[in-house]
Design a protein around this motif. Structure first.
Motif, PDB file in Angstrom:
ATOM      1  N   PRO A 117       0.771  -1.428  -0.415  1.00 22.91           N
ATOM      2  CA  PRO A 117      -0.236   0.149   0.178  1.00 22.91           C
ATOM      3  C   PRO A 117       0.961   1.249  -0.075  1.00 22.91           C
ATOM      4  O   PRO A 117       1.833   1.339   0.702  1.00 22.91           O
ATOM      5  N   TYR A 118       0.582   1.999  -0.914  1.00 27.41           N
ATOM      6  CA  TYR A 118       1.336   3.260  -0.903  1.00 27.41           C
ATOM      7  C   TYR A 118       0.387   4.515  -0.691  1.00 27.41           C
ATOM      8  O   TYR A 118      -0.627   4.286  -1.986  1.00 27.41           O
ATOM      9  N   LEU A 119       0.355   6.004   0.258  1.00 31.36           N
ATOM     10  CA  LEU A 119       0.152   6.907   0.024  1.00 31.36           C
ATOM     11  C   LEU A 119       0.813   7.773   0.068  1.00 31.36           C
ATOM     12  O   LEU A 119       2.124   8.085   0.525  1.00 31.36           O
ATOM     13  N   GLY A 120       0.520   8.241  -0.721  1.00 30.15           N
ATOM     14  CA  GLY A 120       1.211   9.941  -0.837  1.00 30.15           C
ATOM     15  C   GLY A 120       0.406  11.224  -0.651  1.00 30.15           C
ATOM     16  O   GLY A 120      -0.961  11.815  -0.680  1.00 30.15           O
ATOM     17  N   THR A 121       0.765  11.850  -0.127  1.00 26.42           N
ATOM     18  CA  THR A 121       0.226  13.303  -0.118  1.00 26.42           C
ATOM     19  C   THR A 121       0.970  14.516  -1.216  1.00 26.42           C
ATOM     20  O   THR A 121       2.485  15.015  -0.874  1.00 26.42           O
ATOM     21  N   SER A 122       0.274  15.379  -1.185  1.00 26.57           N
ATOM     22  CA  SER A 122       0.898  16.037  -2.162  1.00 26.57           C
ATOM     23  C   SER A 122       2.302  16.494  -3.376  1.00 26.57           C
ATOM     24  O   SER A 122       1.682  14.915  -4.103  1.00 26.57           O
ATOM     25  N   ALA A 123       3.436  16.978  -3.024  1.00 28.08           N
ATOM     26  CA  ALA A 123       4.665  15.976  -4.051  1.00 28.08           C
ATOM     27  C   ALA A 123       4.412  14.748  -3.750  1.00 28.08           C
ATOM     28  O   ALA A 123       4.622  14.141  -4.745  1.00 28.08           O
ATOM     29  N   GLY A 124       4.021  14.382  -2.743  1.00 21.85           N
ATOM     30  CA  GLY A 124       4.000  12.372  -3.182  1.00 21.85           C
ATOM     31  C   GLY A 124       3.051  11.995  -3.591  1.00 21.85           C
ATOM     32  O   GLY A 124       2.889  10.749  -4.447  1.00 21.85           O
ATOM     33  N   SER A 125       2.064  13.350  -4.526  1.00 19.35           N
ATOM     34  CA  SER A 125       1.029  12.556  -5.005  1.00 19.35           C
ATOM     35  C   SER A 125       1.242  12.359  -6.965  1.00 19.35           C
ATOM     36  O   SER A 125       1.207  12.665  -7.486  1.00 19.35           O
ATOM     37  N   ASN A 126       2.172  13.747  -6.904  1.00 15.90           N
ATOM     38  CA  ASN A 126       2.426  14.387  -7.968  1.00 15.90           C
ATOM     39  C   ASN A 126       3.414  13.750  -8.739  1.00 15.90           C
ATOM     40  O   ASN A 126       3.249  13.006  -9.679  1.00 15.90           O
ATOM     41  N   ILE A 127       3.750  12.649  -8.023  1.00 19.95           N
ATOM     42  CA  ILE A 127       5.007  11.851  -8.404  1.00 19.95           C
ATOM     43  C   ILE A 127       4.422  10.325  -9.027  1.00 19.95           C
ATOM     44  O   ILE A 127       4.225   9.407  -9.613  1.00 19.95           O
ATOM     45  N   CYS A 128       3.275  10.022  -8.323  1.00 21.68           N
ATOM     46  CA  CYS A 128       2.453   9.189  -8.665  1.00 21.68           C
ATOM     47  C   CYS A 128       2.028   9.269 -10.252  1.00 21.68           C
ATOM     48  O   CYS A 128       1.690   8.430 -11.111  1.00 21.68           O
ATOM     49  N   GLY A 129       1.822  10.271 -10.717  1.00 22.41           N
ATOM     50  CA  GLY A 129       1.843  10.512 -12.072  1.00 22.41           C
ATOM     51  C   GLY A 129       2.938   9.836 -13.011  1.00 22.41           C
ATOM     52  O   GLY A 129       4.086  10.041 -12.417  1.00 22.41           O
ATOM     53  N   LEU A 130       2.457  10.965 -14.665  1.00 18.05           N
ATOM     54  CA  LEU A 130       3.059  10.064 -15.533  1.00 18.05           C
ATOM     55  C   LEU A 130       4.332  11.464 -15.544  1.00 18.05           C
ATOM     56  O   LEU A 130       5.672  10.403 -15.469  1.00 18.05           O
ATOM     57  N   THR A 131       3.973  12.592 -15.024  1.00 18.05           N
ATOM     58  CA  THR A 131       5.075  13.188 -15.332  1.00 18.05           C
ATOM     59  C   THR A 131       5.020  14.117 -14.085  1.00 18.05           C
ATOM     60  O   THR A 131       4.000  13.926 -13.096  1.00 18.05           O
ATOM     61  N   ILE A 132       6.407  15.434 -13.365  1.00 16.36           N
ATOM     62  CA  ILE A 132       6.278  15.954 -12.589  1.00 16.36           C
ATOM     63  C   ILE A 132       5.801  17.209 -13.455  1.00 16.36           C
ATOM     64  O   ILE A 132       5.830  18.365 -13.025  1.00 16.36           O
ATOM     65  N   LYS A 133       5.367  17.224 -14.655  1.00 17.97           N
ATOM     66  CA  LYS A 133       5.435  18.519 -14.700  1.00 17.97           C
ATOM     67  C   LYS A 133       4.082  19.714 -15.021  1.00 17.97           C
ATOM     68  O   LYS A 133       4.273  20.395 -15.130  1.00 17.97           O
ATOM     69  N   THR A 134       3.097  19.101 -13.873  1.00 18.44           N
ATOM     70  CA  THR A 134       2.032  20.008 -13.468  1.00 18.44           C
ATOM     71  C   THR A 134       1.849  19.978 -11.886  1.00 18.44           C
ATOM     72  O   THR A 134       1.375  20.490 -11.128  1.00 18.44           O
ATOM     73  N   THR A 135       3.144  20.276 -11.513  1.00 16.63           N
ATOM     74  CA  THR A 135       3.323  20.236  -9.878  1.00 16.63           C
ATOM     75  C   THR A 135       3.181  21.738 -10.045  1.00 16.63           C
ATOM     76  O   THR A 135       3.610  22.873 -10.822  1.00 16.63           O
ATOM     77  N   ASN A 136       3.289  22.182  -8.856  1.00 22.91           N
ATOM     78  CA  ASN A 136       3.167  23.834  -8.339  1.00 22.91           C
ATOM     79  C   ASN A 136       3.877  23.762  -8.060  1.00 22.91           C
ATOM     80  O   ASN A 136       4.350  25.800  -7.187  1.00 22.91           O
TER      81      ASN A 136
END
Lengths: 235, 235
Positions: A117-136
């Motif tokens: 099981p993996y929990l991500g919040t904020s930056a830890g969620s950004n990295i679940c996507g294909l790229t970090i190109k939509t980080t704030n």
């Protein structure tokens, strides 16, 4: 069976760290008493130890112990043996840089695909996507790549924020930024408002929380989806 | 003699494109009738032609003609021959990517150091700093480096925004982001509010406009400086 929670934020306004999620996390991490925490995103430049301490206190409320990945001599080995993983928020560039530096991208992907099981919040969620190109986040360090874990077939925009119609500020709104993203990239983006999360179970991806999420697809007008919507059709 | 204007924004609230700066630009570009425009930052994904058209209209009000660098077969040659350069706003990552791709970093530095007047707004101002690591933009493309033109010995944060004390949003304030930057970088950052600009003449760097600017130095409490302050002591 994959188990992933991709949360917009760790903390909602007026509430404690992870408080709004704790009940769900008790169930989500029911098969382990220990969580492996990855503190690399270092919010406000917090040390790995200090950040891990905050997470320990939060998880103690649901009787889980927490160990920081920096406490292990071999982080790859720690990931292999982990029964539950949490990647906290902070700066997405710092987090990504450190994951690549420690050669952990593949290990994280394997662990999650093998059912940890993996929990991500904020930056830890950004990295679940294909790229970090939509980080704030501000690009305060230069990572070797913007490619992320690709646990879901789209990008995440956490802390999604609606335009402030009263603002006199001329900087871009979040929606304008994601629209610009789609001039150079084609994958969908999910704008996750604070208090929302995605719950992934194998190939099912369900929007959780009480708020709608905003979906940005390439060459389409953005639209809202209701909680409980199945989002695995996006790609 | 170097002549540089580093402006926070192209457009202030309720005013036309470049309108608040036109009187100063007339003087700044007094020795040339033609401006070379670099449209690479592509705000809202505007094409190079469409973006250049907007700039042409603005500069026609002070009787200057404008030609986009994309209209030249050899952009390096165009830079060498230019008598005035304007790099407009948009996305700093897209701009930086394109400058590296077209091998223009050194040519831009040479042109400015040889005395060609350079106007930057927003993304075009970000690249005047040491790095683009204090941009507010979304990292929608991956540039080969975050190193910028280093025309001034610090970093720029354009569109600087004070914290909204009424906000319930949990995302970082601008000040928090710049503080995080200083966990990994030591150069000063100038937070330039919309309507402010820096006027560089050789080694003199003066804050212009009616607003104060916020200065962030490594390991120091941020502070405000008044218009007309000489900022060349920062490094």
């Amino acid at each position: 069976m994959r188990h992933i929670i991709i949360a917009s934020t760790s903390t909602t306004h007026g509430s404690g760290y992870l408080e709004y999620l704790l009940k769900d996390l008790e169930l989500f991490f029911k098969n382990t008493e220990e969580i492996l925490f990855i503190p690399y995103a270092r919010p406000s430049g917090l040390s790995h130890d200090d950040y891990t301490q905050i997470v320990k206190i939060a998880f103690s409320k649901i009787n889980k112990t927490v160990k920081g990945i920096h406490e292990y001599e071999n982080p790859i080995d720690a990931l292999k043996k982990a029964k539950g993983i949490f990647v906290g928020g902070g700066n997405t560039f710092v987090l990504t840089y450190q994951l690549y530096k420690n050669n952990l991208i593949t290990s994280l992907q394997s662990a999650v695909n093998n059912g940890t099981p993996y929990l991500g919040t904020s930056a830890g969620s950004n990295i679940c996507g294909l790229t970090i190109k939509t980080t704030n986040d501000m690009p305060i360090v230069y990572p070797p790549s913007f490619n992320a874990l690709a646990l879901v077939p789209f990008n995440i925009n956490p802390h999604y924020l609606d335009p402030d119609t009263n603002s006199k500020h001329m900087g871009e709104t979040r929606e304008m930024r994601i629209k610009e993203f789609h001039n150079f990239n084609t994958q969908p983006v999910i704008g996750l408002r604070e208090g929302s999360w995605l719950h992934v179970q194998n190939d099912s991806i369900i929007l959780k929380g009480t708020l709608t999420a905003r979906i940005f697809e390439y060459n389409q007008i953005p639209y809202e989806v209701e909680p409980s919507t199945e989002l695995n059709i996006l790609k």
